[in-house]
Design an enzyme around this catalytic site. Structure first.
Site, PDB file in Angstrom:
ATOM      1  N   ARG A   1       1.338  13.213  -8.156  1.00  0.00           N
ATOM      2  CA  ARG A   1       1.909  11.883  -7.896  1.00  0.00           C
ATOM      3  C   ARG A   1       3.417  11.868  -8.157  1.00  0.00           C
ATOM      4  O   ARG A   1       4.148  11.080  -7.575  1.00  0.00           O
ATOM      5  CB  ARG A   1       1.264  10.829  -8.804  1.00  0.00           C
ATOM      6  CG  ARG A   1      -0.191  10.528  -8.510  1.00  0.00           C
ATOM      7  CD  ARG A   1      -0.628   9.292  -9.283  1.00  0.00           C
ATOM      8  NE  ARG A   1      -2.074   9.184  -9.380  1.00  0.00           N
ATOM      9  CZ  ARG A   1      -2.868   8.677  -8.452  1.00  0.00           C
ATOM     10  NH1 ARG A   1      -2.356   8.214  -7.340  1.00  0.00           N
ATOM     11  NH2 ARG A   1      -4.169   8.617  -8.623  1.00  0.00           N
TER      12      ARG A   1
ATOM     13  N   ASP B   1      -4.687   4.654   6.065  1.00  0.00           N
ATOM     14  CA  ASP B   1      -5.371   5.779   6.701  1.00  0.00           C
ATOM     15  C   ASP B   1      -6.423   5.193   7.656  1.00  0.00           C
ATOM     16  O   ASP B   1      -6.108   4.853   8.791  1.00  0.00           O
ATOM     17  CB  ASP B   1      -5.989   6.611   5.572  1.00  0.00           C
ATOM     18  CG  ASP B   1      -6.618   7.898   6.029  1.00  0.00           C
ATOM     19  OD1 ASP B   1      -6.227   8.402   7.087  1.00  0.00           O
ATOM     20  OD2 ASP B   1      -7.499   8.423   5.326  1.00  0.00           O
TER      21      ASP B   1
ATOM     22  N   GLU C   1       0.841  -1.206   0.000  1.00  0.00           N
ATOM     23  CA  GLU C   1       0.000   0.000   0.000  1.00  0.00           C
ATOM     24  C   GLU C   1       0.874   1.253   0.000  1.00  0.00           C
ATOM     25  O   GLU C   1       1.998   1.234   0.503  1.00  0.00           O
ATOM     26  CB  GLU C   1      -0.853   0.011   1.280  1.00  0.00           C
ATOM     27  CG  GLU C   1      -2.275  -0.466   1.090  1.00  0.00           C
ATOM     28  CD  GLU C   1      -3.207   0.625   0.577  1.00  0.00           C
ATOM     29  OE1 GLU C   1      -2.765   1.474  -0.222  1.00  0.00           O
ATOM     30  OE2 GLU C   1      -4.375   0.613   0.973  1.00  0.00           O
ATOM     31  N   ASP C   2       0.312   2.342  -0.489  1.00  0.00           N
ATOM     32  CA  ASP C   2       1.010   3.623  -0.392  1.00  0.00           C
ATOM     33  C   ASP C   2       0.868   4.210   1.007  1.00  0.00           C
ATOM     34  O   ASP C   2       1.830   4.652   1.621  1.00  0.00           O
ATOM     35  CB  ASP C   2       0.493   4.613  -1.449  1.00  0.00           C
ATOM     36  CG  ASP C   2      -1.040   4.692  -1.487  1.00  0.00           C
ATOM     37  OD1 ASP C   2      -1.713   4.008  -0.689  1.00  0.00           O
ATOM     38  OD2 ASP C   2      -1.564   5.441  -2.320  1.00  0.00           O
TER      39      ASP C   2
ATOM     40  N   ASP D   1      -1.908  11.260  -4.933  1.00  0.00           N
ATOM     41  CA  ASP D   1      -2.414  12.386  -5.733  1.00  0.00           C
ATOM     42  C   ASP D   1      -3.408  13.252  -4.982  1.00  0.00           C
ATOM     43  O   ASP D   1      -3.933  12.877  -3.924  1.00  0.00           O
ATOM     44  CB  ASP D   1      -3.129  11.847  -6.985  1.00  0.00           C
ATOM     45  CG  ASP D   1      -4.504  11.260  -6.655  1.00  0.00           C
ATOM     46  OD1 ASP D   1      -4.595  10.476  -5.681  1.00  0.00           O
ATOM     47  OD2 ASP D   1      -5.478  11.591  -7.342  1.00  0.00           O
TER      48      ASP D   1
ATOM     49  N   PHE E   1      -3.448  15.729   4.905  1.00  0.00           N
ATOM     50  CA  PHE E   1      -3.632  15.170   3.571  1.00  0.00           C
ATOM     51  C   PHE E   1      -2.350  15.397   2.781  1.00  0.00           C
ATOM     52  O   PHE E   1      -1.915  16.528   2.591  1.00  0.00           O
ATOM     53  CB  PHE E   1      -4.824  15.806   2.859  1.00  0.00           C
ATOM     54  CG  PHE E   1      -5.125  15.124   1.567  1.00  0.00           C
ATOM     55  CD1 PHE E   1      -5.881  13.956   1.549  1.00  0.00           C
ATOM     56  CD2 PHE E   1      -4.630  15.618   0.365  1.00  0.00           C
ATOM     57  CE1 PHE E   1      -6.144  13.301   0.349  1.00  0.00           C
ATOM     58  CE2 PHE E   1      -4.887  14.966  -0.835  1.00  0.00           C
ATOM     59  CZ  PHE E   1      -5.637  13.809  -0.839  1.00  0.00           C
TER      60      PHE E   1
HETATM   61  P1  5GP Z   1      -7.778   3.822   3.887  1.00  0.00           P
HETATM   62  O1  5GP Z   1      -8.664   2.793   3.253  1.00  0.00           O
HETATM   63  O2  5GP Z   1      -6.722   3.232   4.771  1.00  0.00           O
HETATM   64  O3  5GP Z   1      -8.592   4.877   4.572  1.00  0.00           O
HETATM   65  O4  5GP Z   1      -7.049   4.614   2.738  1.00  0.00           O
HETATM   66  C1  5GP Z   1      -6.622   4.023   1.604  1.00  0.00           C
HETATM   67  C2  5GP Z   1      -6.188   4.956   0.535  1.00  0.00           C
HETATM   68  O5  5GP Z   1      -6.687   6.279   0.648  1.00  0.00           O
HETATM   69  C3  5GP Z   1      -4.694   5.115   0.492  1.00  0.00           C
HETATM   70  O6  5GP Z   1      -4.081   4.009  -0.102  1.00  0.00           O
HETATM   71  C4  5GP Z   1      -4.563   6.382  -0.323  1.00  0.00           C
HETATM   72  O7  5GP Z   1      -4.607   6.077  -1.694  1.00  0.00           O
HETATM   73  C5  5GP Z   1      -5.779   7.192   0.083  1.00  0.00           C
HETATM   74  N1  5GP Z   1      -5.368   8.188   1.069  1.00  0.00           N
HETATM   75  C6  5GP Z   1      -5.467   8.135   2.404  1.00  0.00           C
HETATM   76  N2  5GP Z   1      -4.928   9.234   2.979  1.00  0.00           N
HETATM   77  C7  5GP Z   1      -4.452   9.980   1.951  1.00  0.00           C
HETATM   78  C8  5GP Z   1      -3.736  11.231   1.880  1.00  0.00           C
HETATM   79  O8  5GP Z   1      -3.384  11.892   2.863  1.00  0.00           O
HETATM   80  N3  5GP Z   1      -3.416  11.653   0.625  1.00  0.00           N
HETATM   81  C9  5GP Z   1      -3.751  10.979  -0.512  1.00  0.00           C
HETATM   82  N4  5GP Z   1      -3.373  11.500  -1.676  1.00  0.00           N
HETATM   83  N5  5GP Z   1      -4.408   9.809  -0.478  1.00  0.00           N
HETATM   84  C10 5GP Z   1      -4.751   9.310   0.740  1.00  0.00           C
END
Ligand code: 5GP
Length: 177
Positions: free
Chosen positions: A164, A102, A98-99, A158, A151
């Site tokens: 990106r 969150d 994963e990137d 992105d 964020f």
């Molecule tokens: P989760 O399911 O854990 O809430 O989030 C998954 C995805 O939401 C991450 O893989 C990412 O792509 C996007 N995401 C969460 N926080 C951020 C953020 O601060 N910036 C961006 N650009 N994407 C986010």
């Protein structure tokens, strides 16, 4: 793009250092094992490419695409598979890449999905971790850099499809740029 950046949160040097460390651990932990790295698109493509080159054992890879936040900056809580993996993971060791974790909803959903396909093991890896926003418990086996509740863009992440390609992880001056 530079004029849109309020703050560099994680530098490319910090990222490089952490990716090296994780790659070394993975190479040791999976030595002699059949490992498939599964990158979560789109955000993880840069991390996956960097991480793979720090892994010194043979690995296969695949990609899965899930719905993102679009132009919004908060999670909808809905995880939609846009493109599934092509490989059969039955009897293989799987590492989800994963990137950023969150709320944890994406990783939880993907772990449960892949579990139904009878892999030998499933572990998780992320470049960035935002633990303050977690909604579900999720074990992260290979954790990159912990960041505050901001964020971020860059290093694959992105905002509305842009930023990106920033090499550092940054916070924008405002979301409606
Ligand atoms: P989760 O399911 O854990 O809430 O989030 C998954 C995805 O939401 C991450 O893989 C990412 O792509 C996007 N995401 C969460 N926080 C951020 C953020 O601060 N910036 C961006 N650009 N994407 C986010």
């Amino acid at each position: 793009m530079k004029e849109k950046i309020a703050e560099v949160l994680v530098t490319r040097e910090q990222i490089r250092e952490k990716v090296k460390e994780i790659g070394k651990r993975i190479s040791e932990d999976y030595a002699g094992k059949d490992l498939i790295l599964i990158g979560v698109l789109k955000g993880s493509f840069i991390f996956l490419a960097d991480l793979m080159r720090e892994i010194t054992i043979p690995v296969d890879m695949d990609l899965i695409a899930v719905s993102s936040y679009g132009s919004s900056t908060s999670s909808s809580g809905v995880v939609r598979i846009i493109k599934d993996i092509d490989l059969d993971i039955t009897g293989k060791h799987v590492l989800i890449v994963e990137d950023l974790v969150d709320t944890g909803l994406t990783l939880k959903h993907l772990t449960e999905l892949f579990q139904t396909r009878n892999p030998l093991s499933i572990k998780t890896c992320t470049a960035l971790d935002k633990p303050s926003r977690r909604k579900v418990h999720i074990d992260i086996d290979y954790k990159g850099i912990v960041i505050p509740d901001k964020f971020v863009v860059g290093y694959g992440l992105d905002y509305a499809g842009r930023y990106r390609n920033l090499p550092d992880v940054c916070v924008l001056k405002s979301y409606d740029q």
